[in-house]
Scaffold this motif. Structure first.
Motif, PDB file in Angstrom:
ATOM      1  N   THR A 101       0.871  -1.175   0.000  1.00  0.00           N
ATOM      2  CA  THR A 101       0.000   0.000   0.000  1.00  0.00           C
ATOM      3  C   THR A 101       0.908   1.226   0.000  1.00  0.00           C
ATOM      4  O   THR A 101       2.128   1.108  -0.100  1.00  0.00           O
ATOM      5  N   PRO A 127      -0.025  -0.155 -10.039  1.00  0.00           N
ATOM      6  CA  PRO A 127      -1.262  -0.957 -10.065  1.00  0.00           C
ATOM      7  C   PRO A 127      -1.724  -1.393 -11.450  1.00  0.00           C
ATOM      8  O   PRO A 127      -2.081  -2.567 -11.633  1.00  0.00           O
ATOM      9  N   ASN A 138      -6.543  -8.403  -7.070  1.00  0.00           N
ATOM     10  CA  ASN A 138      -7.278  -7.192  -6.718  1.00  0.00           C
ATOM     11  C   ASN A 138      -6.268  -6.115  -6.341  1.00  0.00           C
ATOM     12  O   ASN A 138      -5.592  -6.195  -5.307  1.00  0.00           O
ATOM     13  N   THR A 139      -6.165  -5.070  -7.152  1.00  0.00           N
ATOM     14  CA  THR A 139      -5.166  -4.015  -6.940  1.00  0.00           C
ATOM     15  C   THR A 139      -5.775  -2.717  -6.426  1.00  0.00           C
ATOM     16  O   THR A 139      -5.084  -1.698  -6.343  1.00  0.00           O
ATOM     17  N   ALA A 140      -7.048  -2.739  -6.074  1.00  0.00           N
ATOM     18  CA  ALA A 140      -7.757  -1.499  -5.741  1.00  0.00           C
ATOM     19  C   ALA A 140      -7.098  -0.710  -4.614  1.00  0.00           C
ATOM     20  O   ALA A 140      -7.094   0.526  -4.632  1.00  0.00           O
ATOM     21  N   ASP A 141      -6.549  -1.397  -3.617  1.00  0.00           N
ATOM     22  CA  ASP A 141      -5.964  -0.703  -2.473  1.00  0.00           C
ATOM     23  C   ASP A 141      -4.445  -0.748  -2.479  1.00  0.00           C
ATOM     24  O   ASP A 141      -3.802  -0.463  -1.461  1.00  0.00           O
ATOM     25  N   LEU A 142      -3.853  -1.081  -3.630  1.00  0.00           N
ATOM     26  CA  LEU A 142      -2.396  -1.207  -3.706  1.00  0.00           C
ATOM     27  C   LEU A 142      -1.761   0.024  -4.341  1.00  0.00           C
ATOM     28  O   LEU A 142      -2.330   0.641  -5.234  1.00  0.00           O
ATOM     29  N   ASP A 251       1.187 -10.441   0.561  1.00  0.00           N
ATOM     30  CA  ASP A 251       0.239  -9.347   0.753  1.00  0.00           C
ATOM     31  C   ASP A 251       0.815  -8.329   1.742  1.00  0.00           C
ATOM     32  O   ASP A 251       1.670  -8.674   2.560  1.00  0.00           O
ATOM     33  N   THR A 253      -0.371  -7.401   4.373  1.00  0.00           N
ATOM     34  CA  THR A 253      -0.628  -7.902   5.730  1.00  0.00           C
ATOM     35  C   THR A 253       0.428  -8.898   6.194  1.00  0.00           C
ATOM     36  O   THR A 253       0.476  -9.255   7.379  1.00  0.00           O
ATOM     37  N   THR A 295      -7.889 -12.483   4.014  1.00  0.00           N
ATOM     38  CA  THR A 295      -6.919 -11.762   3.195  1.00  0.00           C
ATOM     39  C   THR A 295      -6.850 -12.346   1.793  1.00  0.00           C
ATOM     40  O   THR A 295      -6.804 -11.616   0.795  1.00  0.00           O
ATOM     41  N   HIS A 298      -9.873 -11.305  -0.214  1.00  0.00           N
ATOM     42  CA  HIS A 298      -9.817  -9.897  -0.619  1.00  0.00           C
ATOM     43  C   HIS A 298      -8.829  -9.692  -1.768  1.00  0.00           C
ATOM     44  O   HIS A 298      -9.126  -8.966  -2.729  1.00  0.00           O
ATOM     45  N   ARG A 299      -7.673 -10.342  -1.667  1.00  0.00           N
ATOM     46  CA  ARG A 299      -6.614 -10.068  -2.639  1.00  0.00           C
ATOM     47  C   ARG A 299      -6.835 -10.776  -3.968  1.00  0.00           C
ATOM     48  O   ARG A 299      -6.465 -10.265  -5.034  1.00  0.00           O
TER      49      ARG A 299
END
Length: 391
Positions: A101, A127, A138-142, A251, A253, A295, A298-299
Motif C-alpha cells: 500500500t 497498479p 485485486n489491486t484497488a488498495d495497492l 500481501d 498484511t 486476506t 480480498h486479494r
C-alpha cells in the motif's frame, strides 16, 4: 575413541551443505562427521518449509547469499550428481511478488535500489502494470508491487537436503545417528563432543548447525544464543477457478501464498506477542480462519470460494535479536563455529552458508562472500542487522 577433523552437529540442509562444501574443497584434506539425531528428518525444519528462494532482501549480504543459492540450485546437477544419478532438484522460477500500500511503497523502492546495485532483476510495478501481469489480483488498495522474475521461486526442500547428503557421503563424509549431549573443551578450545550413545568423538573443529537446538548446543560451550523455536503453519487449499502465472505473493498484511501442484499453500508469521517458543507440531487453524482466508479472498477474488485441504507445522530457528543468521567463530573459540538463527531463510541460504563455513574451517577466513557482519560480535555491540522483508 573416534576422531574427525570436523564434527558438524545437525544434518539438516545447513549441516549437510557444510559437509558437502568441505568434502568438495580441494584445499581441505580432513575427515568430516555429521551427527544427526533423526536420519528420517520426520520432524526436521527443512522438509516442512515452503522452499522459497528470493533475492528481495534489504540487507546486501542476504541478496548476495540468495543469488549464490539460486545459481547453485539451478545448476544442482553440475555439483550434486552422484555417478549417473542427477541431483533430482527442480527450481520453479515463478518469482516473488511483494505487494504494498502507500505506506510500504517507499520501502520497496529503497530495497530495489540495493537489489539492482547487486545485480538482481527486480521490477517495480504500478497498479495498472500489476493488473496487466496478474489479472487475477485485486489491486484497488495497492500502491505497487515488487516482482522478481529471475532467480526467485521455490524448490523442494527435502530433495535439496537429500542431494547435499548423498553427495557428501559419496565424498567420504560420515553420518552418525546420535545426539550430542556435551562439548568437551580445554579452555576456549573444543577437543571433542560427547554423544547420547555414551561414546565421545575427538575433533579439530565443531560446527553448530543444530537448527532449533542450536541454543542448547551453544550453551554446552557457555555461549548464549538468542535463538528460539518458533512454530509456523502452512495451509493447503483448493481453488475451483484456474488462475495462471502465480508467483509466491506476499500481501501487505504479511499473508503469503503460492501454487503447489494443482493446489495452493499459504501462511503468515504471527505477531511477536502471539509467537511463543514452541517445539510441538499441534495444528492451529485460528490464523487461517481469522487472517489468512479473509486476506486471500480480498486479494484474489477467485479465492473467495476455496477449500482447506490440510495443514502442517514446522519450526523456525528464530533469532530474536534481528532475525538474521549468526554465522562464524563462536566468541573466544578458534575452532567452534556457529550457523544458527536463520529465521526461515535457511534453505535458500544453505549453499552460501555451507561454502562460507568450509572457508572458515579451511582458511580461517571468508574467501568469497564477506559475512563478518553476521558474526556473533554484533550481539555484544547491539549492532542489529534488521531485515525489512521478513516472511
Amino acid at each position: 575413541m573416534q576422531r574427525f577433523d570436523v564434527v558438524i552437529v545437525g544434518g539438516g540442509v545447513i549441516g549437510s551443505s557444510a559437509a558437502y562444501f568441505l568434502s568438495a574443497n580441494s584445499d581441505f584434506k580432513g575427515s568430516v562427521a555429521v551427527i544427526e539425531k533423526d536420519p528420517t528428518y520426520a520432524e526436521a525444519a527443512t522438509p516442512r518449509s515452503a522452499g522459497g528462494v528470493r533475492l528481495q532482501f534489504s540487507t546486501a549480504e542476504n541478496v548476495l547469499i540468495s543469488a549464490f543459492g539460486a545459481a547453485f540450485i539451478k545448476s544442482a546437477d553440475e555439483y550434486l550428481s552422484v555417478g549417473n544419478e542427477g541431483a533430482g532438484i527442480e527450481f520453479r522460477e515463478q518469482g516473488y511478488l511483494f505487494l504494498a500500500t502507500g505506506a510500504g511503497l517507499k520501502t520497496l523502492l529503497t530495497n530495489q535500489r540495493l537489489q539492482h546495485e547487486l545485480g538482481a532483476a527486480t521490477q517495480l510495478l504500478n497498479p495498472p502494470e500489476l493488473q496487466d501481469n496478474f489479472p487475477w489480483l485485486n489491486t484497488a488498495d495497492l500502491a505497487g508491487g515488487s516482482f522478481g522474475p529471475v532467480n526467485e521461486g521455490w524448490t523442494d526442500p527435502y530433495s535439496l537436503l537429500q542431494a547435499f547428503k548423498r553427495k557428501a557421503r559419496s565424498q567420504g563424509v560420515t553420518y552418525l545417528n546420535d545426539t550430542v549431549t556435551g562439548i568437551v573443551q580445554e579452555g576456549h578450545h573444543v577437543t571433542g563432543v560427547a554423544l547420547a550413545s555414551g561414546e565421545s568423538i575427538a575433533c579439530g573443529h565443531v560446527i553448530n548447525a543444530a537448527g532449533i537446538k542450536g541454543r542448547t548446543i551453544a550453551a554446552m560451550a557457555g555461549i548464549d544464543l538468542p535463538v528460539f523455536p518458533r512454530k509456523r503453519f502452512i495451509y493447503v487449499f483448493d481453488c475451483r477457478d484456474e488462475i495462471e502465472r502465480v508467483p509466491l505473493t506476499i500481501d501487505p498484511t504479511g499473508v503469503w501464498f503460492r501454487p503447489e501442484g494443482p493446489q495452493f499453500i499459504a501462511g503468515v508469521s504471527p505477531e511477536e506477542h502471539d509467537d511463543p517458543d514452541n517445539e510441538d507440531f499441534e495444528l492451529d487453524y485460528r490464523l487461517f480462519e481469522e487472517l489468512i482466508w479473509p486476506t486471500l479472498a480480498h486479494r484474489v477474488p477467485a479465492f473467495e470460494a476455496i477449500k482447506l485441504v490440510r495443514a502442517w507445522a514446522g519450526h523456525y530457528d528464530y533469532n530474536a535479536f534481528d532475525q538474521n543468521v549468526i554465522v562464524g567463530f563462536a566468541p573466544g573459540f578458534d575452532n567452534l563455529l556457529l550457523a544458527n538463527g536463520f529465521s526461515g531463510h535457511g534453505l535458500q541460504q544453505s549453499p552460501a552458508i555451507g561454502r562460507a563455513l568450509s572457508e572458515l574451517v579451511t582458511f580461517g577466513q571468508y574467501r568469497t562472500l564477506d559475512l563478518r557482519r553476521f558474526g556473533y560480535d554484533r550481539l555484544a555491540t547491539g549492532a542489529a542487522l534488521k531485515e525489512v522483508n521478513v516472511v
